[in-house]
Design an enzyme around this catalytic site. Structure first.
Site, mmCIF file in Angstrom:
data_model
loop_
_atom_site.group_PDB
_atom_site.id
_atom_site.type_symbol
_atom_site.label_atom_id
_atom_site.label_comp_id
_atom_site.label_asym_id
_atom_site.label_seq_id
_atom_site.Cartn_x
_atom_site.Cartn_y
_atom_site.Cartn_z
ATOM 1 N N GLY A 1 -28.798 6.394 26.919
ATOM 2 C CA GLY A 1 -30.106 7.030 26.831
ATOM 3 C C GLY A 1 -30.530 7.607 28.176
ATOM 4 O O GLY A 1 -29.811 7.472 29.173
ATOM 5 N N CYS B 1 -15.004 1.553 26.483
ATOM 6 C CA CYS B 1 -15.926 0.849 25.588
ATOM 7 C C CYS B 1 -16.160 -0.564 26.133
ATOM 8 O O CYS B 1 -15.209 -1.298 26.370
ATOM 9 C CB CYS B 1 -15.362 0.768 24.172
ATOM 10 S SG CYS B 1 -16.402 -0.241 23.085
ATOM 11 N N LYS C 1 -11.975 9.136 29.113
ATOM 12 C CA LYS C 1 -13.395 8.746 29.186
ATOM 13 C C LYS C 1 -13.503 7.455 29.979
ATOM 14 O O LYS C 1 -12.955 6.417 29.592
ATOM 15 C CB LYS C 1 -13.998 8.593 27.797
ATOM 16 C CG LYS C 1 -15.527 8.421 27.839
ATOM 17 C CD LYS C 1 -16.177 8.701 26.506
ATOM 18 C CE LYS C 1 -17.694 8.624 26.601
ATOM 19 N NZ LYS C 1 -18.345 8.936 25.322
#
Lengths: 253, 306
Positions: free
Chosen positions: B219, B132, B167
């Site tokens: 995106g 993050c 991740k």
């Protein structure tokens, strides 16, 4: 259940150079939308654009939204003509509690659209409704009604001043027992909420924050609300899903 | 559910390669009102921390071309609340339950895994968030140092038998060395990629749009970067890869799998078209039938030009 619908524009009118009122055919949304809810509309830009529902016609299966042009997305949507279509997610968010019998509605900016829906709904139910709307100057006046108390900052129409100056013209009889519902720019809602507090009236506001999903999954559109739990200063509530309507007493401005 | 779509990520069976990415599906409640989430391979919870986090203040989103920046900053109710109120709900969804674990320090990650391990019968995998970009400590700052990755994964490995999916952040010079470090530490899989660090400027105010100044770019724009990283890591890793980054249609899933992913995560696309994972699943089923192919056979079939 929220759903995504491909909807067609059935009519459009320009309210002024920068604001369109478009009517959209979507029986699914029109049949269940309540005042204070919004829709999230697809445009060519990446994210959808949220708009408060301005009016509903259940028989015709249509609803209206007001679109103020502020950027590329709203410009494209405001330029849609009859017969053109786009994907619309809605109705979204929580509407206003309309269980009282006496209301004062206060609108400004794009808030005049949900105020219109509130006015239609409450007056059709025969409830007592007073409306105060504020604009910068006479050229900005849209969605107005002769029954409304009109204020302009410039003083070139209605009462010179802001919405609170308009509220101050109400009689004690108008005010006593009323609930205030306010939709507009943040400074206006803040001022109206403190006016309501002074008068000892309940006040509900519809908060606005930059939004993405509109359905409560991304947590970008949060606002500060007083925490229920002790020891915590505030909760970040989602405008789209937990709101957009909040009790003004709970809002940390 | 078509037999064509099931995949195995190491020892973890998923009925479809499609997982909802952490931070773009909350805990599943809202999307479960829109479509049947049991068609999915899994759902990764909102990133969790030991204590509740309010997240960042002010503007948290900036729209960009083909994507968006976010700086939510790991707003979450804390692991205790999650176990009490969300984990059982996620188990009613009849899909893989992935729990995303974040932290500010090694100790935080250890405490998180210790808190979650007793509930292992309700969890299919732990997704360790070392990526993050929106918090000052932990996450990406750990995930951009291969020594720290290996060390922290090694420590967590000793604490649980649950599959550990790491991740990783794309905001590094050499992604394959980070993925190898995770593998060396004992990871069961790596998830590639989290968001790319970015900034948007308001030209009127000359200030960053995001009040955190920077945010994570996600995106369709980041898909080629993610595909490249999946391909690069596939060539050096022995453990499976879960691909993530800019997926918005069925062909994107196929691209990721051919490049080396065993499964994929769909994130930002759900914010724009909430039920797109449903359409993508239907299209993948149709593609598999048309091509008489089981989707799991695609993984790593990319033939590079010499």
């Amino acid at each position: 259940m929220n759903k995504d619908f491909f909807c067609e524009v059935t009519s459009k009118c320009m309210l002024n150079e920068e604001t369109a009122l478009i009517e959209i055919l979507c029986p699914e949304i029109a049949s269940c939308a309540v005042p204070g809810q919004f829709v999230n509309i697809t445009c060519s830009n990446f994210l959808r654009r949220p708009f408060g529902i301005a009016s509903v016609n259940k028989e015709a299966g249509t609803f209206k939204v007001g679109i103020k042009i502020v950027g590329e997305g709203s410009e494209e949507l405001a330029s849609m003509d009859e017969g053109e279509g786009t994907w619309i997610l809605g109705p979204l968010g929580n509407g206003f509690d309309l269980s009282n019998n006496k209301y004062i509605l206060v609108g400004g900016g794009s808030g005049v659209f949900p105020i219109n829906f509130l006015y239609e709904k409450l007056s059709s139910e025969g409830k007592s409704v007073k409306v105060v709307q504020g604009f910068r100057d006479a050229s900005q006046i849209i969605m107005n009604n002769d029954d409304y108390i009109l204020t302009t900052d410039a003083g070139d129409a209605g009462i010179k001043g802001n919405c609170c100056d308009g509220l101050n013209t109400l009689t004690d009889e108008d005010i006593n027992g009323s609930t205030i519902l306010c939709v507009g720019p943040m400074p206006m809602m803040r001022a109206v909420s403190s006016w309501a507090e002074q008068k000892g009236l309940d006040c509900f506001v519809s908060l606005e924050q930059r939004m993405a999903c509109g359905i409560g999954i991304c947590l970008v559109c949060v606002c500060k609300i007083k925490a229920q739990e002790q020891g915590i200063e505030f909760d970040h509530k989602r405008c789209c899903k937990d709101g957009p309507v909040f009790d003004a007493k709970e809002v940390i401005w | 559910m078509s037999e064509r779509l099931f995949v195995n990520v190491g020892d973890t069976f998923l009925k479809s390669p499609i997982i909802l990415a952490s931070g773009t599906c909350n805990m599943g409640r809202e999307l479960s009102e829109i479509y049947d989430l049991s068609i999915l391979g899994g759902l990764s919870s909102k990133g969790l921390t030991i204590k509740p986090r309010a997240g960042n203040e002010g503007v948290r989103v900036a729209e960009c071309k083909a994507g968006m920046l976010n700086s939510v900053g790991l707003q979450n109710p804390g692991v205790e609340h999650f176990i009490k109120y969300d984990l059982d709900f996620m188990n009613t969804l009849d899909t893989g339950v992935i729990v995303n674990v974040a932290g500010h320090s090694t100790e935080d990650y250890i405490d998180m895994v210790k808190a979650l391990d007793p509930h292992k019968d309700k969890i299919d995998a732990l997704e360790i968030n070392l990526s993050c970009p929106n918090v000052k400590e932990g996450c990406m700052s750990i995930g951009s140092d291969k020594e720290q990755i290996k060390k922290i994964v090694g420590q967590l490995r000793k604490l649980t038998d649950l599959p550990l999916w790491i991740k990783l952040t794309p905001n590094v010079t050499d992604i394959s060395s980070m993925a190898l470090a995770a593998q060396d530490g004992g990871a069961d899989a790596v998830v590639l990629i989290n968001t790319m660090l970015g900034m948007a400027v308001d030209i009127k105010t000359r200030r960053p749009v995001l009040h955190n100044n920077t945010g994570g770019y996600s995106g369709p724009a980041i898909k080629p970067v993610a595909i490249r990283m999946v391909s690069e890591c596939y060539r050096v890793l022995d453990i499976p890869i879960i691909g993530c980054g800019g997926i918005s249609e069925a062909s994107d899933v196929l691209e990721f799998m051919i490049a080396g992913a065993s499964a994929v995560e769909i994130g930002t696309a759900s914010l724009v078209v909430p039920d797109c994972p449903q359409f993508i699943t239907e299209e993948l089923e149709a593609w598999c039938e048309e091509n008489d192919t089981d989707i799991r056979t695609l993984t790593g079939t990319l033939q590079l030009w010499q």
